[in-house]
Design an enzyme around this catalytic site. Structure first.
Site, short mmCIF file in Angstrom:
data_model
loop_
_atom_site.label_atom_id
_atom_site.label_comp_id
_atom_site.label_asym_id
_atom_site.label_seq_id
_atom_site.Cartn_x
_atom_site.Cartn_y
_atom_site.Cartn_z
N TYR A 149 0.85 -1.20 0.00
CA TYR A 149 0.00 0.00 0.00
C TYR A 149 0.88 1.24 0.00
CZ TYR A 149 -3.28 3.56 1.64
OH TYR A 149 -4.03 4.71 1.77
N LYS A 153 1.14 4.54 -2.76
CA LYS A 153 1.03 5.95 -2.41
C LYS A 153 2.32 6.71 -2.70
CE LYS A 153 -3.25 6.02 -1.19
NZ LYS A 153 -4.23 6.74 -2.01
#
Length: 288
Positions: A149, A153
């Site tokens: 994750y 980002k």
């Protein structure tokens, strides 16, 4: 001819998320919000509040193209604000990652914003509009169990950085939002996740279970978060990186002034990595 009505398109407006809070805030400020939800998602929470919405899957090219046609018809060919908010999470250790699941997450979190800008830039440029990309502190610090994750980002942050420079000649503003922890339901799809059998991290199986089922402590209310993000997006000279949400002040300070490995020490303690180290060392001794 001057336009009196401004339009803001926000992706990922499922119930209980940041997107829903953002379109609510845009409406409150007199901007016409346009929400998107997955074709399989309920839209009752949007229609009940009079929010314009359309189905969208940011991973499907045809879905983005179809949405663009609808937006052009609605706005007359202009889009003042695009907020790339659609996102999913994947919680797992880096060494136990299911790459197939992570590819899906990259398609939503990183390639989704790329698709949206690719198709919508010729509505945003005539409006001299603003693009808002919702990033995360996870893209800045090595938050445990979030390696994949965090990578989506971090990729979004750096793509958005370059996009900002490239769009400046067209008087289009680009804001990268570095979000702290916000109360949303993004973790609900990870609540079932378990470490795989035989994982080197098995000694922390209970800690991992508590992590994926946690209710974040001290997280920012999503409507307060939305108020700040919307306010920033309406400024004529917004921040390039807009830090907002729980813990962002401390993280920004440490990321700027502390040594790079300060996070190693902090997360070692926070995630009980000493327990894992001791367990692994004891196993090594048995095998000698």
């Amino acid at each position: 001819m001057s336009r009196t009505q401004k339009f803001a398109l926000v992706t990922g407006c499922g119930q209980g998320g940041i997107g829903e809070a953002l379109v609510t805030e845009y409406a409150r400020r007199g901007i016409h919000p346009i929400a998107t939800v997955l074709p399989s998602e309920s839209s009752q929470h949007l229609s009940a509040n009079g929010i314009t919405f359309f189905p969208l899957d940011v991973t499907v090219e045809e879905s983005v193209v179809e949405l663009k046609a609808r937006i052009q018809e609605l706005t007359g060919g202009y889009l003042d604000i695009l907020v790339n908010c659609a996102g999913i999470a994947y919680t797992m250790t880096a060494i136990d990652t299911d790459v197939g699941a992570v590819q899906r997450m990259f398609d939503v979190n990183l390639f989704g914003p790329m698709r949206m800008v690719h198709h919508f830039h010729d509505l945003i440029i005539p409006a001299k509009g603003t693009i808002v990309n919702i990033g995360s502190i996870g893209g800045v610090v090595p938050y445990l169990y979030g390696a994949s994750y965090n990578a989506t980002k971090a990729g979004l942050h750096h793509w958005s950085n370059t996009l900002r420079v490239e769009m400046a000649p067209f008087d289009v503003r680009v804001i990268t939002v570095i979000s702290g922890e916000v109360y949303t339901n993004i973790l609900k799809n990870d609540a079932h996740r378990q470490l795989p059998e035989g994982s080197y991290y098995s000694p922390l199986a209970e800690e991992f279970r508590q992590h994926v089922t946690r209710t974040p402590s001290g997280a920012t209310d999503r409507f307060q978060y939305a108020s700040k993000v919307v306010g920033e997006s309406l400024r004529s000279n917004p921040s390039a990186w807009f830090w907002t949400g729980s813990s962002t002040g401390l993280i920004r300070c440490l990321d700027t002034f502390a040594w790079r490995t300060i996070w190693d020490w902090m997360f070692w303690r926070m995630f009980n990595l000493g327990k894992l180290h001791r367990s692994h060392a004891a196993l090594d001794k048995k095998q000698v």
